[in-house]
Design a protein around this motif. Structure first.
Motif, PDB file in Angstrom:
ATOM      1  N   ARG A 133      33.801  53.100  32.880  1.00  0.00           N
ATOM      2  CA  ARG A 133      33.260  53.210  34.227  1.00  0.00           C
ATOM      3  C   ARG A 133      31.833  53.786  34.192  1.00  0.00           C
ATOM      4  O   ARG A 133      30.934  53.295  34.868  1.00  0.00           O
ATOM      5  CB  ARG A 133      34.186  54.092  35.067  1.00  0.00           C
TER       6      ARG A 133
ATOM      7  N   LEU B 273      32.573  46.124  34.888  1.00  0.00           N
ATOM      8  CA  LEU B 273      33.520  46.855  34.051  1.00  0.00           C
ATOM      9  C   LEU B 273      34.126  45.938  32.993  1.00  0.00           C
ATOM     10  O   LEU B 273      34.346  46.327  31.853  1.00  0.00           O
ATOM     11  CB  LEU B 273      34.646  47.419  34.919  1.00  0.00           C
TER      12      LEU B 273
ATOM     13  N   ARG C  39      34.234  46.395  29.014  1.00  0.00           N
ATOM     14  CA  ARG C  39      35.509  46.350  28.337  1.00  0.00           C
ATOM     15  C   ARG C  39      35.485  45.352  27.185  1.00  0.00           C
ATOM     16  O   ARG C  39      35.963  45.622  26.087  1.00  0.00           O
ATOM     17  CB  ARG C  39      36.574  45.967  29.365  1.00  0.00           C
TER      18      ARG C  39
ATOM     19  N   TRP D 193      49.986  55.713  35.113  1.00  0.00           N
ATOM     20  CA  TRP D 193      49.169  55.344  36.281  1.00  0.00           C
ATOM     21  C   TRP D 193      50.043  54.986  37.479  1.00  0.00           C
ATOM     22  O   TRP D 193      49.654  55.190  38.624  1.00  0.00           O
ATOM     23  CB  TRP D 193      48.254  54.159  35.942  1.00  0.00           C
ATOM     24  N   GLN D 194      51.249  54.476  37.199  1.00  0.00           N
ATOM     25  CA  GLN D 194      52.126  54.055  38.298  1.00  0.00           C
ATOM     26  C   GLN D 194      52.549  55.237  39.170  1.00  0.00           C
ATOM     27  O   GLN D 194      52.776  55.092  40.375  1.00  0.00           O
ATOM     28  CB  GLN D 194      53.390  53.386  37.744  1.00  0.00           C
TER      29      GLN D 194
ATOM     30  N   LEU E 183      50.999  56.076  42.529  1.00  0.00           N
ATOM     31  CA  LEU E 183      51.078  55.141  43.656  1.00  0.00           C
ATOM     32  C   LEU E 183      51.966  55.713  44.761  1.00  0.00           C
ATOM     33  O   LEU E 183      52.869  56.492  44.513  1.00  0.00           O
ATOM     34  CB  LEU E 183      51.647  53.805  43.182  1.00  0.00           C
TER      35      LEU E 183
ATOM     36  N   LYS F 260      40.190  48.249  46.359  1.00  0.00           N
ATOM     37  CA  LYS F 260      41.226  48.248  45.320  1.00  0.00           C
ATOM     38  C   LYS F 260      42.441  47.460  45.812  1.00  0.00           C
ATOM     39  O   LYS F 260      43.064  47.825  46.805  1.00  0.00           O
ATOM     40  CB  LYS F 260      41.629  49.688  45.005  1.00  0.00           C
TER      41      LYS F 260
ATOM     42  N   GLU G 118      44.188  46.859  34.405  1.00  0.00           N
ATOM     43  CA  GLU G 118      44.032  48.171  33.751  1.00  0.00           C
ATOM     44  C   GLU G 118      42.896  48.955  34.389  1.00  0.00           C
ATOM     45  O   GLU G 118      42.994  50.149  34.656  1.00  0.00           O
ATOM     46  CB  GLU G 118      43.669  47.968  32.266  1.00  0.00           C
TER      47      GLU G 118
ATOM     48  N   TYR H 203      41.388  48.541  37.332  1.00  0.00           N
ATOM     49  CA  TYR H 203      41.440  48.850  38.763  1.00  0.00           C
ATOM     50  C   TYR H 203      42.830  49.287  39.229  1.00  0.00           C
ATOM     51  O   TYR H 203      43.079  49.389  40.428  1.00  0.00           O
ATOM     52  CB  TYR H 203      40.927  47.650  39.568  1.00  0.00           C
ATOM     53  N   HIS H 204      43.736  49.510  38.256  1.00  0.00           N
ATOM     54  CA  HIS H 204      45.062  50.055  38.574  1.00  0.00           C
ATOM     55  C   HIS H 204      45.826  49.268  39.624  1.00  0.00           C
ATOM     56  O   HIS H 204      46.212  49.808  40.663  1.00  0.00           O
ATOM     57  CB  HIS H 204      44.937  51.517  39.031  1.00  0.00           C
ATOM     58  N   PHE H 205      46.009  47.988  39.363  1.00  0.00           N
ATOM     59  CA  PHE H 205      46.885  47.221  40.259  1.00  0.00           C
ATOM     60  C   PHE H 205      47.956  46.503  39.455  1.00  0.00           C
ATOM     61  O   PHE H 205      47.904  46.485  38.221  1.00  0.00           O
ATOM     62  CB  PHE H 205      46.084  46.245  41.137  1.00  0.00           C
ATOM     63  N   PHE H 206      48.941  45.963  40.183  1.00  0.00           N
ATOM     64  CA  PHE H 206      49.986  45.173  39.543  1.00  0.00           C
ATOM     65  C   PHE H 206      49.634  43.696  39.595  1.00  0.00           C
ATOM     66  O   PHE H 206      49.053  43.225  40.576  1.00  0.00           O
ATOM     67  CB  PHE H 206      51.327  45.354  40.264  1.00  0.00           C
TER      68      PHE H 206
ATOM     69  N   HIS I  51      51.497  46.843  33.850  1.00  0.00           N
ATOM     70  CA  HIS I  51      50.774  46.279  34.993  1.00  0.00           C
ATOM     71  C   HIS I  51      51.338  44.951  35.460  1.00  0.00           C
ATOM     72  O   HIS I  51      51.087  44.534  36.575  1.00  0.00           O
ATOM     73  CB  HIS I  51      49.289  46.105  34.645  1.00  0.00           C
TER      74      HIS I  51
END
Lengths: 449, 449
Positions: A12, A22, A26, A64-65, A68, B219, B250, B252-255, B284
């Motif tokens: 980041r 990003l 990566r 990370w989950q 939420l 997000k 990874e 942006y932390h989403f599924f 993820h």
């Protein structure tokens, strides 16, 4: 000067400094890793590779989950429900009381003559023949005049509750339930983010004047009740109360969800008042009936009877939930309802369960007077009120050491109850096990109170 | 002086004036009606009874429901989908391509030897034997290393989508989908009150750089994709794109919801890249696979593979949705997966569908150049781009007059598309009917373009 072991800037940070995406950063880091120059450690960062070979095994990192904010506030099924041999925790029938052999034979013959039953989606609303048969059944057995097109087949009454909640409730809405109430219904409503208000029962069922007091302050979206042999208390709602609830629904424009899973399991030849749905003229009552309690839980078949636009809304949501329940299991229920067997089966079931109720009540009556319960006139459950000092979860733990389990009353309340309660289902065990299990439970209870 | 025919004050007005509860006023009016002094007309009010006997038949009045604000914004299943004989609208297999006889025999033998399969609730998560078998199957066929305890059985992939949405989405959240996208997935997300953003596909699948652009602004909670033989376009996502999506999840932390219903239906011996799930280390990707497209839609069996806390959340919600899928239908799938039959069946299926695809492509290629489509390398569907002037709903109406139906492309978009599209599923009809139906469709299309 970058040395082995040094940490590189985070993705980041580098992305911001260089003003590139990003994903590009990566990719660059991944190229460096591939060429052996750096090591990426999940959750830690990227490090310049040392001369000595380091283990680069990347462990999974699901943490990370946990940050939420999900839609699970409560679910009685996700409690650690450690089932024991003497299982009084589940309102499920002893398998040998079910017409398994007949159902199995019917399904075999169905598969022989109509193998395509596996190959097609059934109608989303449910098999038409089954809906026609259910329409006759409801009329004959409970005086409910439902047209086949007003009936929807669901995967058990539980899916009916969830379907209604998904269709009608928004966060912040108000739902009224009985106190105590079937726990998994409270769970469904709570997880939808609604305000759940519980109203105490008296010997006639939910107190309609208290329901009206709530309505005068805040319009509820729906009221959920088990009028006949309420889960967990076994209370039978009076005819008068049933009518009053419909009147209130008319006045305050809400839906009543009438969950009638136990209505046909009555004892002592008592007369059960007509379902609330029979007093409803303007589509206020959504009537649910599961066949898991009476016919076969493995089939997961229930029905929902609704009138007006709400039917179409429920249909649209059911379609998106699972495109309809399996056809095969619907056909199996159909075969049973069509014969005289259902009638005989229900008679046999009532007799068998009444004997179990008598047995369980007798055994528990021998306890100290500080354990109170009403002998239910139907259903699967005894609802025991224990002295306030008893910690039901502690009690459960002790019982589990003796291979026994039951449902702590807390599961049936919206807020922590003032007294200690436990629910004992006398439906699941064999007669012998019921006897042994209850005697053991008696001993444990006596030591606690 | 009150005269026959006069209207009495409304319940609400009288209740306010006299400061008594609405229910009490209602009861008073009902007594007056019972004694024949007044007539209550639903939705109109209470009237003093005249001397001549008036019909007091009360009609049902469901109109109050229409003022409710419910959770149905869209549902492709509640469109008036008038099915016709030549049905190109459903991505369902021609029944004779399915292993019905074997499944029927297996279920018969299962019922003979284990009649109790109908009498018990299976585990909420799904039958353990089936989960073990699916674990081997996924490893063997698709290189996915799922442990049995990380697999949940759902009632088809559709329930998987709804389960994920119910568990993870709140009104106002953002979901990214492909444009176009499987319509019933858009429906589920939209009805949850979320912001659905659709991203265009190119020949490698969803454009990950555009996904990242969205992520930089807002997000997302999840990204829903059909990587292999996408519904409706048939596009096969490249390996590179699959990896990039995991990288984005990874960062942006989403599924990612990977719906893989068609992944095993490939043609021309092409090589399908590994599922997105195989690139996922940190939970993820939520992997969905239905068996309705390949084995038997009537069984309604699908699987969900998830890792980390999200599995427990999904479990809790599945329990409250239906207390688990039926055991019997799970055991039927188990029987099939255990034998070599699944392998042979899939080979047969690929050959049969490839022939159908060739046939359909050839017939439609003879059309004017203004009808464009890519020949799909797998799946059930052809996605036709028509000249902009074509009104697909008008076209459907004309087709229906010739006993033909298809899916208007609009069902697959979040917003009205810039071009006209239709989806033709070549899976459901017999070979003969496919031929006749497509020739008719050709004639109708030619007249329109």
């Amino acid at each position: 000067m970058i040395k082995p072991g040094d940490q590189l800037p985070s993705l980041r940070k580098l992305s911001q400094e260089l003003e590139i995406s990003l994903l590009t950063v990566r990719k660059a880091y991944q190229l460096l890793q591939k060429s052996g120059l750096i090591v990426i450690q999940s959750g830690k960062g990227a490090f310049v590779r040392g001369v000595t070979k380091r283990s680069s095994k990347v462990l999974n990192n699901f943490s990370w989950q946990d940050e939420l904010n999900v839609n699970i506030t409560r679910s009685q099924y996700s409690l650690n429900r450690d089932r024991k041999y003497y299982d009084f925790s589940q309102a499920i029938l002893f398998p040998r009381l079910l017409p398994n052999q007949f159902l199995a034979q019917e399904m075999q013959s169905l598969l022989r003559t109509n193998e395509l039953v596996l190959a097609t989606y059934g109608p989303i609303q449910g098999d038409r023949e089954l809906r026609m048969e259910l329409s006759s059944y409801l009329q004959r057995e409970q005086g409910i005049k439902a047209e086949p097109h007003e009936i929807m087949i669901t995967s058990g009454a539980q899916q009916g509750i969830d379907l209604i909640a998904q269709t009608l409730l928004k966060p912040g809405d108000t739902v009224i339930v009985e106190s105590p109430c079937y726990g998994a219904a409270i769970d469904v409503f709570t997880n939808k983010g609604v305000n759940v208000i519980s109203i105490e029962l008296d010997e006639e069922g939910i107190q309609s004047d208290l329901v009206e007091e709530v309505c005068q302050k805040i319009k509820p979206s729906l009221l959920y009740v088990n009028p006949s042999f309420q889960n967990p208390t076994g209370i039978l709602m009076s005819r008068q109360r049933r009518k009053e609830l419909v009147d209130l629904a008319e006045l305050y424009h809400f839906f009543i969800v009438e969950d009638d899973s136990f209505g046909e399991i009555y004892f002592d030849d008592i007369s059960v008042p007509p379902p609330i749905k029979t007093f409803d003229k303007n589509g206020h009552v959504l009537f649910l009936k599961g066949f898991s309690k009476t016919l076969a839980p493995g089939l997961r078949i229930g029905l929902l009877y609704a009138q007006g636009s709400v039917f179409d809304w429920l249909y649209a949501v059911k379609a998106l939930m699972d495109i309809g329940s399996p056809l095969l299991t619907q056909k199996a229920v159909l075969a049973f309802l069509r014969t005289e067997r259902m009638k005989h089966h229900m008679e046999k079931l009532r007799t068998a369960l009444q004997l179990r109720r008598d047995h369980a009540s007798d055994l528990l009556s021998s306890l100290s007077e500080s354990v109170q319960f009403q002998v239910p006139k139907g259903g699967f459950n005894l609802w025991l009120k224990l002295p306030q000092k008893v910690n039901t979860f502690g009690l459960l733990k002790k019982a589990q050491e003796h291979n026994i389990c039951f449902l702590p009353g807390e599961a049936c309340f919206v807020h922590k109850p003032l007294h200690a309660y436990i629910r004992i289902s006398y439906s699941l065990l064999s007669d012998t096990d019921l006897n042994t299990g209850l005697q053991r439970l008696n001993t444990i209870l006596s030591a606690e109170i």
